[in-house]
Scaffold this motif. Sequence first.
Motif, short mmCIF file in Angstrom:
data_model
loop_
_atom_site.label_atom_id
_atom_site.label_comp_id
_atom_site.label_asym_id
_atom_site.label_seq_id
_atom_site.Cartn_x
_atom_site.Cartn_y
_atom_site.Cartn_z
N GLY A 152 0.82 -1.21 0.00
CA GLY A 152 0.00 0.00 0.00
C GLY A 152 0.85 1.25 0.00
N THR A 153 0.27 2.36 -0.46
CA THR A 153 0.97 3.64 -0.58
C THR A 153 0.15 4.76 0.04
OG1 THR A 153 1.95 2.90 -2.68
CG2 THR A 153 2.04 5.27 -2.19
N ASP A 211 2.75 -5.19 4.90
CA ASP A 211 2.73 -4.82 3.49
C ASP A 211 1.60 -3.87 3.12
OD1 ASP A 211 4.93 -6.36 3.09
OD2 ASP A 211 3.85 -8.11 2.31
N ALA A 212 0.63 -3.70 4.01
CA ALA A 212 -0.48 -2.78 3.71
C ALA A 212 0.01 -1.35 3.52
CB ALA A 212 -1.53 -2.83 4.81
N LEU A 213 1.22 -1.04 4.04
CA LEU A 213 1.81 0.28 3.82
C LEU A 213 3.33 0.13 3.69
CD1 LEU A 213 1.56 3.32 3.52
CD2 LEU A 213 1.69 3.54 6.01
N THR A 214 3.84 0.25 2.46
CA THR A 214 5.28 0.10 2.22
C THR A 214 5.90 1.35 1.60
OG1 THR A 214 4.74 -1.05 0.17
CG2 THR A 214 5.31 -2.43 2.07
N ALA A 271 6.45 11.05 8.64
CA ALA A 271 7.44 10.00 8.38
C ALA A 271 7.21 8.79 9.28
CB ALA A 271 8.85 10.56 8.60
N GLY A 272 6.68 9.05 10.47
CA GLY A 272 6.44 7.97 11.42
C GLY A 272 5.34 7.00 11.02
N ARG A 273 4.60 7.32 9.95
CA ARG A 273 3.57 6.37 9.49
C ARG A 273 4.18 5.13 8.85
NH1 ARG A 273 1.41 7.16 12.84
NH2 ARG A 273 2.73 8.91 13.37
N LEU A 274 5.44 5.23 8.38
CA LEU A 274 6.00 4.18 7.53
C LEU A 274 6.41 2.92 8.29
CD1 LEU A 274 6.89 3.38 4.66
CD2 LEU A 274 9.13 4.39 5.17
N ILE A 275 7.27 3.05 9.29
CA ILE A 275 7.80 1.88 10.00
C ILE A 275 7.13 1.79 11.36
CG2 ILE A 275 9.86 0.76 10.91
CD1 ILE A 275 9.78 0.92 7.86
N GLY A 292 10.13 -0.25 4.05
CA GLY A 292 9.44 0.69 3.18
C GLY A 292 10.32 1.83 2.71
N VAL A 293 9.70 2.71 1.91
CA VAL A 293 10.38 3.86 1.32
C VAL A 293 9.60 5.13 1.66
CG1 VAL A 293 11.02 5.00 -0.85
CG2 VAL A 293 11.43 2.54 -0.56
N LEU A 294 10.33 6.14 2.13
CA LEU A 294 9.76 7.46 2.38
C LEU A 294 10.30 8.42 1.32
CD1 LEU A 294 8.33 9.62 4.19
CD2 LEU A 294 10.48 9.82 5.45
N ILE A 295 9.39 9.05 0.57
CA ILE A 295 9.79 9.99 -0.48
C ILE A 295 9.25 11.37 -0.13
CG2 ILE A 295 9.65 10.56 -2.93
CD1 ILE A 295 9.20 7.58 -3.49
N VAL A 296 10.16 12.34 0.03
CA VAL A 296 9.77 13.72 0.32
C VAL A 296 10.06 14.55 -0.93
CG1 VAL A 296 10.06 15.71 1.81
CG2 VAL A 296 10.28 13.41 2.77
#
Length: 643
Positions: free
Chosen positions: A470-471, A534-537, A585-589, A596-600
């Motif tokens: 998920g994104t 995996d619901a949010l990667t 950013a804290g939503r990711l891990i 996962g990947v964080l893109i700003v």
Amino acid sequence: MTSVAQYFKSTSVLAKALKGFAPRPAQTEMATAIAATLKAKSQLVVEAETGTGKTYAYLVPILKSKGSAIISTGTKALQEQLFHRDLPALRDAIAPQKQVSLLKGRSNYLCLHRLAQSQAHASELSTTVQRQVVEVKRWAARTEDGDVGGLNALPEDAEVLPHVTSTVDNCLGRDCPDYDDCYLVKARKSALEADIVVVNHHLFFADMALKDVGFGELIPHVDALVFDEAHQLPDIASQYFGESVGSRQLQELAQEAKVLYLTEVKDLRQLDKAADKLLGSLRDWRLAFPVDPQRGNWRQAQQQPQVAAAIALVSEALTFFTEVVKGAIGRNQDLDTVYERCVQSLHTWEMLQETQRTGFSFWFETTPRQVTLHQTPLQVADKFGSYVANSEASWVFTSATLAIGDDFSHFTRLLGLEQAATLCLPSPFKFSQQATLCVPRYLPQPHEVGMLEHLIQVTTQVLDVNKRGGTFVLFTSHRMLQRVAERLETLTDRPLFVQGSTNKRELLADFIAAGNGVLLGTSSFWEGVDVRGDALTCVIIDKLPFGSPDDPLLQARIEDCRLRGAEPFTQVQLPPAVIALKQGAGRLIRDSSDRGVLIVCDQRLVTKPYGQLFLASLPPLKRTRNLTQALNFLAEINGETPA
């Protein structure tokens, strides 16, 4: 006596009672520090990063302490999770004798008197509300606590709710014929008898600012107060130490008076006329503003001729309406309550026209149908700080995001916590192995025209790779969210979840169930959202979350900062943006097994000197400017060979 630290060992009663419990050094350190704070009757501010286990770290010392406590959470969802899931498991294991109570604001409880009124005056209600009243009546026959959160047959924002719940304005208190059966009264009685009461920040400050009655008798007698998600406190405190009045609450007054004229005081024709006059003036007041919803500086807006003329009409109509209601005092209990509300509303209305006073931001906001005026204090440190200092209780403030780097001074300064000890605890997660932060090269500046196309391009490239996961795409404005949503509908067949299409809880549940969905959200999805696995990667953030320069409250704080000789950008604008980015950013891990990947999508993170402060406050993720590298890591997470 068993020390708090003993409960966090691998052989402890907690390890045996709680599935998946494992010792964490930072959790033990936090619990030990809180136990010492409770013993010393002092103050402690703790930043505990994701994975620390801060909930158990404060619950264990609270449960093992002898005194009573209030635990305040940032949201009702967290409040319920704490009361229904976390607290019972711990209490049963280590302190079964402790009595625990849940207390919400009055609008969360069914009002039997208001329900009876709605049934009696059903013909005055819309067809939709009439049907919902029937549903509420069925539910009322079986509910034990009257908490409308359990009214699953209706949506969270059902039209009927204001008709079957009370406000501090329309509550009859001890004069109510249903007082003995009142669910709110029962909830408060339970809270008074409990050892631990779970509330939320809004309820706490509503009482502290004396905006409600009844709950206040709890606070002076507790021995400890714990605030989870404490980063929200400065803004919430400002709201409750301020004043507001809006067209909606004045319309409700007029509508209630019209119903009472039709049912109880049928000879008082002037009451109906006065109510109609007030309703007409409120409609004209809204028409004095542009059609599109906006927020603005009230000092400036009230100088505009059309707004000034509308204000004069509302003032005249509200004064006349109050005088007419006053003439009927003693004829009907509900009408007497309407008069008390009229007097208070008129006082607040007149006060909010006196905008020459200093120390406040005067601002307005409009929706398609309503206008609301606000007076917000520019600082609450003196009031809240003295409240804390003069109490004999222990105070604990905790969140995953309180410090700027390792510095807590922004938070402690805003709340006047001059004597508080501070503690910063790192996460046990291996961020550099679990996640990558990417700030793609060659992006335009956030305000430039080409930014939308680049954001779409980055998002579609992510979706091409992130097929199984998920994104999240997080925005700083609803306008950009809507523009991206319109484009994505034609560019992807992936399940698309857009904030505003349904309530937050349902939207999030559907996103998690989809497994590989795309959720587009603004501020409310930057924090308090826990999606694991995996619901949010991948989390994409459109730009650094600085406050809007058009925000009248921000403008007033900047001006106040300048008058004090301080630098507004570093003192007023930068700190909340850093905290907000940490939250997003804290939503990711969220778990030790998450990846996962964080893109700003904001070049300022690497090109501006202040970008280093943002980066220093984020978890130590592996960093890259190369979008392809980030996409390759995402492909690996999806079980595919990188291109």
